[in-house]
Design a protein around this motif. Structure first.
Motif: not given
Length: 370
Positions: A334-351
């Motif tokens: 997913l990251i190689a395809a361009g999806l970044t470690d962004s947050t959800d609506d609660s502000g939680m990072l995927a990582s």
């Protein structure tokens, strides 16, 4: 040899079908006769009669019943009788003999399975015919609401299914406790000829749903049976956009089970929108693939130009799903395809969903290199 050793030896003798040796051993020691007639052995609590019926040794069965007086209705720990054993293994002569001796034809074992139901797990039409002509009930169902016809459809022998329909033309009109029809069953297990027969002979409603909202078409697709899916489209006018109880379409269900060929069939041949969302949580097929850890399916969806940035109703991306499931290879893809470690609506990072240090390191290393 101890008494226990003698009994085990006799069990092996019965399993091997050696009647003369059995008679010889019993002649040497009549002390084990009571164990032979009434004893229950092993975890399943089988009697000697169960062993004889299971292995199809009719001469031994006759000897135990006629000469030693064994009770044909003895049950094991699962309440199986000798008739269940003979029927489940397709031993026609043993079945006929036990019926002639007055065995209860609709006796129930654990989970309410009858001998006819057990016979239907084997593709032995003659045994099934013998039971039905001897009066076995076609109406009884087991604890899950499965009839003998359901079970026959699961095995998918067209000749057996045809016979059931001949002796009871309306036998097809039955549902399990979770509202699954025999058509669901043949679609799920990929029995093409059986599906053709049911569509020709039975009046199933198109897109009949079980208690989870699953249609026969969904069953076919999510199990990779594309030819049956095509048959349902042609003969039954199936709705390939129908949704289940959670609002998921066939596309989403095929993604959960990693049926990449079926996904391509839906998108490229039927024109299903690859970015279609399940109505409840607004999940895309990419979310489902990432959640289940199906790296190859993610690759298939990317080739079909799915929106990699799509968020569900909670603002989560596919990367959140992959991280929550600790699916390292999916994270890389997913990251190689361009999806970044962004947050959800609660502000939680995927990582932040990662618990394994090595997986978190992978995520940070890939992110740092971008």
């Amino acid at each position: 040899m101890t008494c226990e050793g003698k009994v085990k030896h006799l069990i092996r003798t019965i399993q091997e079908g050696n009647l003369s040796h059995l008679k010889e051993e019993l002649g040497k020691d009549e002390g084990v006769l009571d164990a032979v007639l009434k004893g229950h052995f092993g975890r399943s609590g089988d009697t000697m009669l169960h062993y004889a019926a299971r292995y199809g040794h009719l001469p031994i069965l006759k000897y135990l019943v006629e000469e030693l007086g064994a009770n044909i209705e003895l049950v094991n720990s699962d309440y199986k009788r000798a008739l269940h054993e003979a029927a489940s293994m397709g031993h026609r002569m043993c079945v006929s003999y036990l019926l002639a001796q007055g065995a209860r034809i609709d006796c129930l074992k654990k989970a309410d399975w009858t001998p006819l139901m057990m016979a239907c797990t084997r593709k032995n039409l003659e045994v099934i015919k013998d039971l039905i002509t001897s009066g076995a009930s076609l109406a009884l169902t087991n604890k899950d609401g499965w009839s003998s016809f359901h079970i026959a459809c699961r095995e998918g022998d067209p000749e057996i299914i045809q016979y059931f329909l001949e002796v009871s033309p309306n036998i097809w009109d039955v549902e399990s406790k979770i509202q699954r029809t025999p058509l669901h069953t043949v679609a799920m297990h990929g029995h093409f000829e059986a599906a053709e027969l049911l569509l020709e002979r039975c009046a199933y409603k198109p897109d009949a749903k079980d208690s989870c909202g699953v249609t026969p078409f969904m069953d076919a697709v999510q199990n990779g049976h594309i030819e049956i899916a095509k048959l349902l489209l042609e003969r039954h006018k199936a709705d390939f956009l129908a949704t289940d109880a959670l609002g998921a379409q066939s596309l989403h269900r095929a993604t959960v089970t990693a049926q990449d060929e079926a996904i391509r069939f839906l998108v490229t041949e039927l024109g299903v929108n690859v970015n279609e969302r399940a109505t409840e949580l607004k999940l895309t097929a990419l979310h489902y693939a990432a959640k289940e850890g199906h790296t190859n399916t993610i690759e298939t969806l990317l080739m079909l130009e799915i929106d990699i940035q799509a968020r569900d109703v909670k603002g989560r991306s596919a990367l959140h799903m992959a991280c929550a499931g600790q699916h390292t290879n999916c994270i890389k893809k997913l990251i190689a395809a361009g999806l970044t470690d962004s947050t959800d609506d609660s502000g939680m990072l995927a990582s932040q969903l990662l618990k394994k240090p090595e997986a978190l390191k992978v995520l940070h290393n890939i992110t740092d290199c971008k």
